[in-house]
Each structure stands twice: as C-alpha cells, then as structure tokens.
Design a protein around this motif. Structure first.
Motif, PDB file in Angstrom:
ATOM      1  N   LEU A 166       0.856  -1.184   0.000  1.00 51.54           N
ATOM      2  CA  LEU A 166       0.000   0.000   0.000  1.00 51.54           C
ATOM      3  C   LEU A 166       0.894   1.237   0.000  1.00 51.54           C
ATOM      4  CD1 LEU A 166      -3.097   0.499   2.339  1.00 51.54           C
ATOM      5  CD2 LEU A 166      -1.756   2.385   1.430  1.00 51.54           C
ATOM      6  N   LYS A 167       0.856   1.988  -1.081  1.00 46.97           N
ATOM      7  CA  LYS A 167       1.770   3.118  -1.247  1.00 46.97           C
ATOM      8  C   LYS A 167       1.003   4.407  -1.544  1.00 46.97           C
ATOM      9  CE  LYS A 167       5.658   0.585  -1.323  1.00 46.97           C
ATOM     10  NZ  LYS A 167       6.794   0.742  -0.382  1.00 46.97           N
ATOM     11  N   LEU A 168       1.504   5.504  -0.991  1.00 48.79           N
ATOM     12  CA  LEU A 168       1.032   6.828  -1.367  1.00 48.79           C
ATOM     13  C   LEU A 168       2.073   7.456  -2.276  1.00 48.79           C
ATOM     14  CD1 LEU A 168      -0.342   8.291   2.011  1.00 48.79           C
ATOM     15  CD2 LEU A 168      -1.571   7.008   0.227  1.00 48.79           C
ATOM     16  N   LYS A 169       1.672   7.822  -3.482  1.00 49.81           N
ATOM     17  CA  LYS A 169       2.584   8.430  -4.439  1.00 49.81           C
ATOM     18  C   LYS A 169       2.794   9.894  -4.080  1.00 49.81           C
ATOM     19  CE  LYS A 169      -1.126   9.641  -7.636  1.00 49.81           C
ATOM     20  NZ  LYS A 169      -1.699   9.452  -8.988  1.00 49.81           N
ATOM     21  N   ASN A 170       3.768  10.507  -4.711  1.00 47.54           N
ATOM     22  CA  ASN A 170       3.982  11.941  -4.545  1.00 47.54           C
ATOM     23  C   ASN A 170       2.809  12.704  -5.145  1.00 47.54           C
ATOM     24  OD1 ASN A 170       5.178  14.625  -5.985  1.00 47.54           O
ATOM     25  ND2 ASN A 170       6.164  14.263  -4.023  1.00 47.54           N
ATOM     26  N   GLY A 171       2.317  13.695  -4.387  1.00 49.30           N
ATOM     27  CA  GLY A 171       1.197  14.480  -4.869  1.00 49.30           C
ATOM     28  C   GLY A 171      -0.124  13.981  -4.341  1.00 49.30           C
ATOM     29  N   LYS A 172      -1.168  14.066  -5.169  1.00 46.32           N
ATOM     30  CA  LYS A 172      -2.535  13.751  -4.750  1.00 46.32           C
ATOM     31  C   LYS A 172      -2.797  12.251  -4.753  1.00 46.32           C
ATOM     32  CE  LYS A 172      -7.366  14.737  -5.995  1.00 46.32           C
ATOM     33  NZ  LYS A 172      -8.249  15.444  -6.943  1.00 46.32           N
ATOM     34  N   ASN A 173      -3.453  11.752  -3.686  1.00 51.02           N
ATOM     35  CA  ASN A 173      -3.846  10.356  -3.576  1.00 51.02           C
ATOM     36  C   ASN A 173      -5.316  10.286  -3.169  1.00 51.02           C
ATOM     37  OD1 ASN A 173      -1.105   8.577  -3.504  1.00 51.02           O
ATOM     38  ND2 ASN A 173      -0.769  10.559  -2.519  1.00 51.02           N
ATOM     39  N   GLU A 174      -6.054   9.380  -3.787  1.00 48.75           N
ATOM     40  CA  GLU A 174      -7.446   9.152  -3.427  1.00 48.75           C
ATOM     41  C   GLU A 174      -7.571   7.799  -2.740  1.00 48.75           C
ATOM     42  OE1 GLU A 174     -10.039   9.617  -6.749  1.00 48.75           O
ATOM     43  OE2 GLU A 174      -9.915  11.808  -6.712  1.00 48.75           O
ATOM     44  N   LEU A 175      -8.059   7.811  -1.504  1.00 48.81           N
ATOM     45  CA  LEU A 175      -8.235   6.604  -0.719  1.00 48.81           C
ATOM     46  C   LEU A 175      -9.732   6.375  -0.530  1.00 48.81           C
ATOM     47  CD1 LEU A 175      -5.455   8.085   0.234  1.00 48.81           C
ATOM     48  CD2 LEU A 175      -5.497   6.408   2.063  1.00 48.81           C
ATOM     49  N   ILE A 176     -10.223   5.240  -1.020  1.00 46.48           N
ATOM     50  CA  ILE A 176     -11.647   4.928  -0.934  1.00 46.48           C
ATOM     51  C   ILE A 176     -11.842   3.845   0.127  1.00 46.48           C
ATOM     52  CG2 ILE A 176     -13.682   4.145  -2.207  1.00 46.48           C
ATOM     53  CD1 ILE A 176     -12.368   5.165  -4.755  1.00 46.48           C
ATOM     54  N   PHE A 177     -12.443   4.232   1.252  1.00 41.81           N
ATOM     55  CA  PHE A 177     -12.687   3.316   2.371  1.00 41.81           C
ATOM     56  C   PHE A 177     -14.112   2.782   2.288  1.00 41.81           C
ATOM     57  CE2 PHE A 177      -9.329   6.089   3.919  1.00 41.81           C
ATOM     58  CZ  PHE A 177      -8.482   5.210   4.585  1.00 41.81           C
ATOM     59  N   ALA A 178     -14.270   1.483   2.538  1.00 40.36           N
ATOM     60  CA  ALA A 178     -15.582   0.855   2.638  1.00 40.36           C
ATOM     61  C   ALA A 178     -15.734   0.331   4.058  1.00 40.36           C
ATOM     62  CB  ALA A 178     -15.728  -0.277   1.630  1.00 40.36           C
ATOM     63  N   GLY A 179     -16.797   0.739   4.728  1.00 45.01           N
ATOM     64  CA  GLY A 179     -17.024   0.358   6.110  1.00 45.01           C
ATOM     65  C   GLY A 179     -17.596   1.532   6.862  1.00 45.01           C
ATOM     66  N   SER A 180     -17.468   1.502   8.168  1.00 47.42           N
ATOM     67  CA  SER A 180     -17.936   2.617   8.982  1.00 47.42           C
ATOM     68  C   SER A 180     -17.047   2.748  10.203  1.00 47.42           C
ATOM     69  CB  SER A 180     -19.394   2.408   9.406  1.00 47.42           C
ATOM     70  OG  SER A 180     -19.523   1.242  10.206  1.00 47.42           O
ATOM     71  N   GLY A 181     -16.834   3.991  10.627  1.00 49.74           N
ATOM     72  CA  GLY A 181     -15.970   4.262  11.776  1.00 49.74           C
ATOM     73  C   GLY A 181     -15.127   5.494  11.509  1.00 49.74           C
ATOM     74  N   THR A 182     -13.970   5.565  12.172  1.00 51.01           N
ATOM     75  CA  THR A 182     -13.052   6.686  11.993  1.00 51.01           C
ATOM     76  C   THR A 182     -11.680   6.175  11.573  1.00 51.01           C
ATOM     77  OG1 THR A 182     -12.447   6.670  14.344  1.00 51.01           O
ATOM     78  CG2 THR A 182     -14.245   8.142  13.678  1.00 51.01           C
ATOM     79  N   VAL A 183     -10.957   7.034  10.863  1.00 53.79           N
ATOM     80  CA  VAL A 183      -9.643   6.666  10.327  1.00 53.79           C
ATOM     81  C   VAL A 183      -8.662   7.799  10.576  1.00 53.79           C
ATOM     82  CG1 VAL A 183      -8.365   6.382   8.159  1.00 53.79           C
ATOM     83  CG2 VAL A 183     -10.429   5.066   8.552  1.00 53.79           C
ATOM     84  N   LYS A 184      -7.431   7.432  10.963  1.00 53.86           N
ATOM     85  CA  LYS A 184      -6.311   8.366  11.028  1.00 53.86           C
ATOM     86  C   LYS A 184      -5.237   7.873  10.066  1.00 53.86           C
ATOM     87  CE  LYS A 184      -6.998   9.386  15.965  1.00 53.86           C
ATOM     88  NZ  LYS A 184      -6.367   9.326  17.313  1.00 53.86           N
ATOM     89  N   ILE A 185      -4.597   8.796   9.365  1.00 57.72           N
ATOM     90  CA  ILE A 185      -3.541   8.445   8.413  1.00 57.72           C
ATOM     91  C   ILE A 185      -2.257   9.118   8.860  1.00 57.72           C
ATOM     92  CG2 ILE A 185      -2.823   8.495   5.992  1.00 57.72           C
ATOM     93  CD1 ILE A 185      -5.812   8.758   5.285  1.00 57.72           C
ATOM     94  N   LEU A 186      -1.248   8.318   9.182  1.00 57.54           N
ATOM     95  CA  LEU A 186      -0.011   8.825   9.761  1.00 57.54           C
ATOM     96  C   LEU A 186       1.172   8.466   8.878  1.00 57.54           C
ATOM     97  CD1 LEU A 186      -0.634   7.654  13.453  1.00 57.54           C
ATOM     98  CD2 LEU A 186      -1.006   9.935  12.542  1.00 57.54           C
ATOM     99  N   PHE A 187       1.976   9.468   8.520  1.00 57.15           N
ATOM    100  CA  PHE A 187       3.229   9.191   7.820  1.00 57.15           C
ATOM    101  C   PHE A 187       4.128  10.413   7.890  1.00 57.15           C
ATOM    102  CE2 PHE A 187       0.429  10.978   4.617  1.00 57.15           C
ATOM    103  CZ  PHE A 187       1.232  11.785   3.831  1.00 57.15           C
ATOM    104  N   ARG A 188       5.413  10.157   7.880  1.00 58.43           N
ATOM    105  CA  ARG A 188       6.435  11.196   7.740  1.00 58.43           C
ATOM    106  C   ARG A 188       6.868  11.209   6.285  1.00 58.43           C
ATOM    107  NH1 ARG A 188       8.485  12.264  13.008  1.00 58.43           N
ATOM    108  NH2 ARG A 188       8.012  10.590  14.492  1.00 58.43           N
ATOM    109  N   TRP A 189       7.090  12.380   5.722  1.00 56.60           N
ATOM    110  CA  TRP A 189       7.533  12.401   4.336  1.00 56.60           C
ATOM    111  C   TRP A 189       9.044  12.209   4.265  1.00 56.60           C
ATOM    112  CZ3 TRP A 189       5.464  16.523   6.889  1.00 56.60           C
ATOM    113  CH2 TRP A 189       6.235  17.676   7.032  1.00 56.60           C
ATOM    114  N   GLU A 190       9.485  11.627   3.169  1.00 57.20           N
ATOM    115  CA  GLU A 190      10.885  11.301   2.950  1.00 57.20           C
ATOM    116  C   GLU A 190      11.397  12.070   1.737  1.00 57.20           C
ATOM    117  OE1 GLU A 190      11.256   7.105   2.548  1.00 57.20           O
ATOM    118  OE2 GLU A 190      10.377   6.671   4.517  1.00 57.20           O
ATOM    119  N   SER A 191      12.692  12.441   1.811  1.00 61.46           N
ATOM    120  CA  SER A 191      13.293  13.234   0.745  1.00 61.46           C
ATOM    121  C   SER A 191      14.746  12.828   0.568  1.00 61.46           C
ATOM    122  CB  SER A 191      13.191  14.728   1.100  1.00 61.46           C
ATOM    123  OG  SER A 191      13.843  15.510   0.126  1.00 61.46           O
ATOM    124  N   LEU A 192      15.283  13.020  -0.615  1.00 58.28           N
ATOM    125  CA  LEU A 192      16.708  12.744  -0.865  1.00 58.28           C
ATOM    126  C   LEU A 192      17.551  13.820  -0.190  1.00 58.28           C
ATOM    127  CD1 LEU A 192      16.868  11.596  -4.577  1.00 58.28           C
ATOM    128  CD2 LEU A 192      17.485  10.254  -2.572  1.00 58.28           C
TER     129      LEU A 192
END
Length: 237
Positions: free
Chosen positions: A211-237
């Motif tokens: 499961l990868k998030l590309k650089n720029g805009k990402n669309e995540l489609i969740f099926a279900g019910s509840g709450t979600v948190k998305i956590l990540f640190r960005w990486e750079s050269l």
C-alpha cells in the motif's frame, strides 16, 4: 558555531564539540543490469522487484568536529567520551542544527581518526545513513515554524468519518512514495488511486505491504464505517 544531535546528545552542548564542516553525500541508485551478446546497451532490472520504484543505496555523511583543549589529558578524556557517544550505539537519529525539520537514520561503523584529533583537535566522523532524510513531524501537523511554502501541504489527517457504503479521502504526499500507518476504529477495506487491488484493514494500526502513497494527490476509498487516522512522515533525498 553549530552542532549535531546523535544518540541522544548534542555535540556542542553535551560534548563540547562543534561541527566545523560537513559533507552530506547523495545516495547512489541500486542498479541491476545484464546484457546478452549482439545487443546494444543493457537490460535494466533495477525496478522490477520494487514495482517500478527506484531504489537507492546507503549514503555517507562526514562531519568534522573540533575541540579546543588545554592539555593532553583533556584530549584523551574527550576522545574517549566521544568514542562512547558515537560508537556505543546502533542506528540512531542524526540531526543538524541548520536542518531542524529533518533527520537522518545513521550509524558510525569505524572509529574516528585519533591521529588527526591529537594533532589538530579535529575528529572526522563518517556516518552510514539510510538513503532518505525523514521529516521530524507527521504530515498534517502543520507546524508553522518549519512549514515550507514550496513543498508542504496544509491538510487534515486525523479522525476521518467513514460511512457506508464508502467514503473517499484525499491525501497529499509531498515526499517520495511512502507506506502510511492507517489507524481504524473498526475493520474496513481500502482501494488507493483507482487500483483494482483491495486492502483489508483491521481495527487499530495497519501498515500494509504494497500500500503506497505516491507523490502528490492520492485518493483513498474506504468501505465500512468508523473513523480513520492516516499517519506518515515524508521522505526526501
């Protein structure tokens, strides 16, 4: 004068060593190539196993630390303390005072040169580091003092409400391709950026292989019910 922070200590404040110079080398690409007779050039297999993502080797950061000592005894003492600080640890965070918003994951594998330290009060340290530098804050923290108007995004990453039958969450990544931690209040499924593959998420933290998030805009489609948190640190050269 500036210093570095490594293994939980600051070189200047805790050790009396200030960073006189530094060289932050860029990492090299990992290349896997092969050729066959009578062909032009090479076959490049470097990104086959990484699903098209370029992979990199470790990078070297060289820092020269200086001390002004008034006796040979003081030199020996500081050198011994510096060795314990630098060598008596595995991979640790390495941060420069002039780069407060990023850190490297680094390790000192070879002891600094004693002869140069003895003659000139200079300690040359080679840090072996991961290829990328990591942000100190998580995406969405929006810390004003370190916000970069050229690259950063102001966005919400906490407590998304997911409702049946599905909810689309837009997430921006200003760094390299990254695998986020997705915290769910209940079991859900997820599709990313129109891919056919469906990822199953359990209640709690999920870090799903592939499961990868590309650089720029990402669309995540969740099926279900509840709450979600998305956590990540960005990486750079």
């Amino acid at each position: 004068m500036y210093g570095i922070t490594f293994n939980g200590k600051h070189s200047l404040k805790d050790m009396g060593l200030y960073a006189e110079s530094k060289t932050i080398n860029a990492p090299s690409k990992k290349k896997i190539t092969d050729s066959v007779p009578f062909m032009h050039g090479l076959y490049d297999f470097s990104t086959v196993g990484s699903n098209g993502e370029q992979v990199y080797d470790t990078r070297t950061i060289t820092v020269t630390l200086r001390i002004i000592a008034y006796s040979m005894e003081e030199l020996h003492t500081v050198y011994s303390q510096a060795l314990e600080w630098l060598m008596d640890a595995g991979k640790q965070k390495l941060q420069f005072d002039f780069m407060p918003d990023f850190y490297f994951m680094a390790e000192v594998q070879d002891a600094p040169d004693w002869d140069k330290f003895l003659k000139y009060g200079l300690l040359t340290v080679d840090f072996m580091c991961d290829p990328f530098k990591y942000s100190n804050s998580y995406m969405g923290d929006d810390i004003w003092d370190t916000f970069n108007f050229l690259t950063d995004y102001m966005q919400y990453t906490n407590g998304f409400e997911i409702k049946e039958p599905f909810t689309t969450v837009v997430m921006y990544n200003n760094g390299r391709v990254i695998t986020p931690v997705i915290n769910c209040s209940s079991s859900m499924t997820l599709r990313v950026n129109g891919e056919d593959k469906e990822y199953k998420l359990n209640a709690g933290d999920n870090k799903v292989w592939g499961l990868k998030l590309k650089n720029g805009k990402n669309e995540l489609i969740f099926a279900g019910s509840g709450t979600v948190k998305i956590l990540f640190r960005w990486e750079s050269l």
